[in-house]
Design a protein around this motif. Structure first.
Motif, PDB file in Angstrom:
ATOM      1  N   GLN A   1       3.887  35.274  37.479  1.00  0.00           N
ATOM      2  CA  GLN A   1       4.605  34.263  36.709  1.00  0.00           C
ATOM      3  C   GLN A   1       6.087  34.262  37.071  1.00  0.00           C
ATOM      4  N   ASN A   2       6.651  35.455  37.251  1.00  0.00           N
ATOM      5  CA  ASN A   2       8.065  35.532  37.652  1.00  0.00           C
ATOM      6  C   ASN A   2       8.288  34.878  39.007  1.00  0.00           C
ATOM      7  N   GLU A   3       7.377  35.114  39.941  1.00  0.00           N
ATOM      8  CA  GLU A   3       7.500  34.493  41.256  1.00  0.00           C
ATOM      9  C   GLU A   3       7.387  32.973  41.152  1.00  0.00           C
ATOM     10  N   SER A   4       6.476  32.511  40.326  1.00  0.00           N
ATOM     11  CA  SER A   4       6.315  31.070  40.130  1.00  0.00           C
ATOM     12  C   SER A   4       7.570  30.460  39.509  1.00  0.00           C
ATOM     13  N   ASP A   5       8.115  31.137  38.504  1.00  0.00           N
ATOM     14  CA  ASP A   5       9.346  30.651  37.873  1.00  0.00           C
ATOM     15  C   ASP A   5      10.501  30.614  38.872  1.00  0.00           C
ATOM     16  N   ALA A   6      10.598  31.649  39.692  1.00  0.00           N
ATOM     17  CA  ALA A   6      11.672  31.707  40.689  1.00  0.00           C
ATOM     18  C   ALA A   6      11.508  30.584  41.715  1.00  0.00           C
ATOM     19  N   ASP A   7      10.291  30.361  42.165  1.00  0.00           N
ATOM     20  CA  ASP A   7      10.041  29.281  43.133  1.00  0.00           C
ATOM     21  C   ASP A   7      10.447  27.927  42.553  1.00  0.00           C
ATOM     22  N   ALA A   8      10.105  27.705  41.287  1.00  0.00           N
ATOM     23  CA  ALA A   8      10.458  26.432  40.638  1.00  0.00           C
ATOM     24  C   ALA A   8      11.981  26.300  40.513  1.00  0.00           C
ATOM     25  N   ALA A   9      12.647  27.387  40.157  1.00  0.00           N
ATOM     26  CA  ALA A   9      14.104  27.353  40.019  1.00  0.00           C
ATOM     27  C   ALA A   9      14.769  27.088  41.366  1.00  0.00           C
ATOM     28  N   ILE A  10      14.275  27.726  42.406  1.00  0.00           N
ATOM     29  CA  ILE A  10      14.836  27.526  43.749  1.00  0.00           C
ATOM     30  C   ILE A  10      14.646  26.084  44.194  1.00  0.00           C
ATOM     31  N   ALA A  11      13.464  25.541  43.948  1.00  0.00           N
ATOM     32  CA  ALA A  11      13.210  24.142  44.316  1.00  0.00           C
ATOM     33  C   ALA A  11      14.150  23.207  43.556  1.00  0.00           C
ATOM     34  N   GLY A  12      14.394  23.501  42.289  1.00  0.00           N
ATOM     35  CA  GLY A  12      15.314  22.683  41.498  1.00  0.00           C
ATOM     36  C   GLY A  12      16.732  22.739  42.038  1.00  0.00           C
ATOM     37  N   VAL A  13      17.172  23.925  42.398  1.00  0.00           N
ATOM     38  CA  VAL A  13      18.523  24.077  42.952  1.00  0.00           C
ATOM     39  C   VAL A  13      18.637  23.349  44.289  1.00  0.00           C
ATOM     40  N   GLN A  14      17.604  23.450  45.119  1.00  0.00           N
ATOM     41  CA  GLN A  14      17.633  22.757  46.403  1.00  0.00           C
ATOM     42  C   GLN A  14      17.705  21.245  46.208  1.00  0.00           C
TER      43      GLN A  14
END
Length: 77
Positions: free
Chosen positions: A25-38
Motif C-alpha cells: 500500500q505504501n508503494e502504491s501511495d508513493a507511485d500515485a504521489a509521484i505521478a501527481g507531482v510529475q
C-alpha cells in the motif's frame, strides 16, 4: 507441541502478510504521489513557457513601437 508450532507459524505468516500488505500500500501511495507531482510539474513547465513567450512577444512589440516612435520623432524635426 506440534499444535503450538503450527499456531506460531500461522501467527508469523499472518504478521508477515499484514506487513507485506502495508508495504504494498505504501508503494502504491508513493507511485500515485509521484505521478501527481510529475503531472503538476508538466503543467507548471507549460505555464511558465507560455508566460515567457507572452513576455517575449510583449517586449518585442514594445521595442518595435519605441523604434517607430523614435523614427517618427526624428522625421518630425
Amino acid at each position: 507441541m506440534a499444535a503450538f508450532e503450527s499456531a506460531r507459524d500461522a501467527s508469523v505468516e499472518a504478521i508477515r502478510a499484514a506487513l507485506q500488505a502495508d508495504v504494498d500500500q505504501n508503494e502504491s501511495d508513493a507511485d500515485a504521489a509521484i505521478a501527481g507531482v510529475q503531472a503538476d510539474l508538466a503543467v507548471e513547465v507549460q505555464r511558465a513557457s507560455d508566460a515567457e513567450l507572452a513576455l517575449s512577444n510583449s517586449i518585442s512589440a514594445e521595442a518595435a513601437a519605441r523604434a517607430a516612435a523614435d523614427t517618427a520623432e526624428e522625421n518630425a524635426r
